[in-house]
Design a protein around this motif. Sequence first.
Motif, short mmCIF file in Angstrom:
data_model
loop_
_atom_site.label_atom_id
_atom_site.label_comp_id
_atom_site.label_asym_id
_atom_site.label_seq_id
_atom_site.Cartn_x
_atom_site.Cartn_y
_atom_site.Cartn_z
N ILE A 61 0.84 -1.20 0.00
CA ILE A 61 0.00 0.00 0.00
C ILE A 61 0.87 1.25 0.00
CG2 ILE A 61 -1.61 1.36 1.41
CD1 ILE A 61 -2.84 -1.35 2.28
N ALA A 62 1.94 1.23 0.79
CA ALA A 62 2.83 2.40 0.88
C ALA A 62 3.46 2.72 -0.46
CB ALA A 62 3.93 2.15 1.92
N GLY A 63 3.66 1.70 -1.31
CA GLY A 63 4.29 1.93 -2.60
C GLY A 63 3.41 2.64 -3.60
N SER A 64 2.11 2.70 -3.33
CA SER A 64 1.20 3.34 -4.30
C SER A 64 0.26 4.35 -3.67
CB SER A 64 0.37 2.25 -5.00
OG SER A 64 -0.39 1.52 -4.05
N ILE A 65 0.46 4.68 -2.41
CA ILE A 65 -0.48 5.55 -1.71
C ILE A 65 -0.42 6.98 -2.25
CG2 ILE A 65 1.07 6.29 0.16
CD1 ILE A 65 -1.39 5.88 2.05
N ASN A 66 -1.57 7.63 -2.33
CA ASN A 66 -1.65 9.04 -2.68
C ASN A 66 -2.91 9.62 -2.02
OD1 ASN A 66 -3.87 8.28 -4.34
ND2 ASN A 66 -2.46 7.90 -6.05
N LEU A 67 -3.20 10.87 -2.31
CA LEU A 67 -4.33 11.53 -1.65
C LEU A 67 -5.64 10.83 -1.95
CD1 LEU A 67 -4.88 13.96 0.19
CD2 LEU A 67 -5.30 15.32 -1.86
N SER A 68 -5.78 10.35 -3.18
CA SER A 68 -7.04 9.70 -3.56
C SER A 68 -7.21 8.34 -2.89
CB SER A 68 -7.12 9.55 -5.09
OG SER A 68 -6.09 8.71 -5.57
N SER A 69 -6.14 7.81 -2.29
CA SER A 69 -6.26 6.57 -1.52
C SER A 69 -6.97 6.80 -0.20
CB SER A 69 -4.87 5.99 -1.22
OG SER A 69 -4.13 5.80 -2.39
N LEU A 70 -7.06 8.07 0.20
CA LEU A 70 -7.59 8.40 1.52
C LEU A 70 -8.93 9.12 1.48
CD1 LEU A 70 -4.29 9.66 3.17
CD2 LEU A 70 -5.20 7.34 3.15
N ILE A 71 -9.07 10.05 0.53
CA ILE A 71 -10.30 10.85 0.51
C ILE A 71 -10.90 10.90 -0.89
CG2 ILE A 71 -9.60 12.30 2.46
CD1 ILE A 71 -8.91 14.49 0.45
N GLN A 72 -12.22 11.10 -0.93
CA GLN A 72 -12.94 11.31 -2.18
C GLN A 72 -13.57 12.69 -2.10
OE1 GLN A 72 -15.30 8.09 -3.67
NE2 GLN A 72 -16.84 9.46 -4.54
N LEU A 73 -13.26 13.53 -3.08
CA LEU A 73 -13.71 14.91 -3.00
C LEU A 73 -15.13 15.12 -3.50
CD1 LEU A 73 -10.50 16.88 -4.05
CD2 LEU A 73 -11.40 16.50 -1.77
N ASN A 74 -15.47 14.45 -4.59
CA ASN A 74 -16.75 14.73 -5.23
C ASN A 74 -17.59 13.45 -5.30
OD1 ASN A 74 -18.87 15.46 -7.00
ND2 ASN A 74 -17.56 17.02 -7.94
N GLU A 75 -18.76 13.48 -4.74
CA GLU A 75 -19.65 12.32 -4.72
C GLU A 75 -19.94 11.83 -6.13
OE1 GLU A 75 -21.77 9.36 -3.04
OE2 GLU A 75 -21.05 11.01 -1.79
N GLY A 76 -19.63 10.56 -6.38
CA GLY A 76 -20.01 9.95 -7.66
C GLY A 76 -19.12 10.28 -8.82
N LYS A 77 -18.04 11.07 -8.61
CA LYS A 77 -17.15 11.41 -9.71
C LYS A 77 -15.75 10.89 -9.43
CE LYS A 77 -19.63 15.41 -11.50
NZ LYS A 77 -19.50 16.80 -12.03
N ALA A 78 -14.90 11.04 -10.42
CA ALA A 78 -13.54 10.51 -10.29
C ALA A 78 -12.83 11.15 -9.10
CB ALA A 78 -12.75 10.79 -11.57
N LEU A 79 -11.99 10.35 -8.46
CA LEU A 79 -11.21 10.87 -7.35
C LEU A 79 -10.18 11.86 -7.87
CD1 LEU A 79 -10.52 7.59 -5.34
CD2 LEU A 79 -12.42 9.18 -5.13
N ALA A 80 -9.91 12.88 -7.08
CA ALA A 80 -8.88 13.86 -7.45
C ALA A 80 -7.64 13.60 -6.62
CB ALA A 80 -9.40 15.27 -7.19
N ASP A 81 -6.51 13.72 -7.26
CA ASP A 81 -5.26 13.59 -6.52
C ASP A 81 -4.49 14.89 -6.57
OD1 ASP A 81 -3.98 13.70 -8.97
OD2 ASP A 81 -3.84 11.53 -9.17
N GLU A 82 -3.29 14.88 -6.00
CA GLU A 82 -2.51 16.11 -5.89
C GLU A 82 -2.22 16.73 -7.25
OE1 GLU A 82 -0.45 13.16 -3.08
OE2 GLU A 82 -1.98 13.11 -4.61
N GLY A 83 -2.03 15.87 -8.27
CA GLY A 83 -1.65 16.38 -9.58
C GLY A 83 -2.81 16.90 -10.39
N SER A 84 -4.05 16.63 -9.98
CA SER A 84 -5.18 17.01 -10.81
C SER A 84 -6.14 18.00 -10.15
CB SER A 84 -5.97 15.75 -11.20
OG SER A 84 -6.55 15.15 -10.06
N LEU A 85 -5.80 18.46 -8.95
CA LEU A 85 -6.72 19.32 -8.21
C LEU A 85 -7.06 20.60 -8.98
CD1 LEU A 85 -5.39 19.01 -4.55
CD2 LEU A 85 -7.45 17.99 -5.53
N ALA A 86 -6.12 21.11 -9.76
CA ALA A 86 -6.33 22.40 -10.45
C ALA A 86 -7.03 22.22 -11.80
CB ALA A 86 -4.99 23.09 -10.65
N GLN A 87 -7.35 20.99 -12.20
CA GLN A 87 -7.84 20.75 -13.54
C GLN A 87 -9.36 20.59 -13.61
OE1 GLN A 87 -5.72 17.36 -15.05
NE2 GLN A 87 -3.71 18.20 -14.52
N HIS A 88 -10.05 20.77 -12.49
CA HIS A 88 -11.48 20.51 -12.46
C HIS A 88 -12.29 21.79 -12.64
CE1 HIS A 88 -11.06 16.30 -11.41
NE2 HIS A 88 -10.13 16.65 -10.57
#
Length: 434
Positions: A61-88
């Motif tokens: 798990i540690a080898g692939s963990i990122n922000l989207s492994s922990l939280i979901q920002l938008n109900e029913g939509k793709a998870l956002a990670d650190e690299g994509s937060l500004a693209q929505h």
Amino acid sequence: MPQQAYCLVLGGGGAKGVYHIGVWQALKEMAVPVDAFIGNSIGAVVAAFLAQGADEELLSIAGSINLSSLIQLNEGKALADEGSLAQHSLSYWRGVYKNVVSRQGLDTRPMRSMLEQVIDEDTLRASGCDFGITTVNISDFKPREVFLEQMEPDQLINYVMASAAFPGFERPEIAGKKYLDGGLYDNVPYTMARRRGYRKIILVDVSGIGLHRRPRTEGSQTVYIKNSIDMGNAFDFDPEFIQRFLKLGYLDTLRAFGTLIGYQYFLEPNDRLERECAALVSEKALAARLQPLVPTFPSAMTHDRRQLLKLIEVCAELLDVERIERYSYAALHQAVLHQVATTRASVETFMAHHNLEETTAAHRLLDGFLQELMQSRKFADNPYYYHLLLSHFKPSKTLKVAAATLVKLYPTLALVDFYLECLADRLAWQPAEP
């Protein structure tokens, strides 16, 4: 007679919790017995994996963990990670706001799902290991220290989530009560272990945010392990950071138990080389040269008789040799020589680029310094670079002032010269074949 097992206490710290995995790898390598695990926040998460014996799954798990492994920002939509937060789009962020409000905090279902895939309550309860977490009951404004036998059936993951409910995350509910991160009460729950009756304790502190109670170690055998390098923050999921911080946990633990030695570095002991060095520096000529330099050693080294360890560490630090690495004396020596060669090449490049010679006026050298500084906004190299550069020129009044300032900032520079000129070529770095 078997060695009495330790209780492992793991503190909170978000992404820095990967350090705990490195600690565990070192403990396993040294065959240090542990049969009790107490944690807070990410420390509680890691403790649950370890108590169950799921350390391999944890490493994966540690080898692939990122922000989207922990939280979901938008109900029913793709998870956002650190690299994509500004693209929505704006509509996406409206959905984020609605999701956060409806759940009264950031949606942590991905983290719960990750735990549910690995952590099995029946397996952990049958493991024979003691397990406990800290959390805060915000419904009653009371901290809680909860051990496995006190957890209601089928509530283990809820308690782990309660311990790791960082402020701003949604607050888990157990028996009608809401919970928050135990760091609000005790980020490194050493006292909880002592109250449980443990006297052999390994305490791991990753410098996480929260309340830190001073550990009272009297009457115990406590090994205190803390990250020796400040590397990042609680939500830094950069893969390179994750791997380096995990490795640091491994190395810090080996050093804490005496398998490795060193101050800033991690060295395998070598008594033979230390004896050779001691014999050399006791020679009249070398002793006379070294004696005036002794006060420049860092104060932590004052009473250390391992002269080679002190000298090679001072050189490595001044030359910016990589710290998060396991070294033999010979390997660190080679790393120092490599940095010396690289630094000398940098000096030659600088002089050629600015058309400088040893007879050049001092102001031309200073002009070159200023150009470098203006272009890069920082000094470009290690302190030894500037020491070497200044040594190429006749000591004018201006350069004497510059050299004196450099020595005042880095008093150990003269020790590097001593090491390179008096010891580097005179020690048998590789032992003779038998």
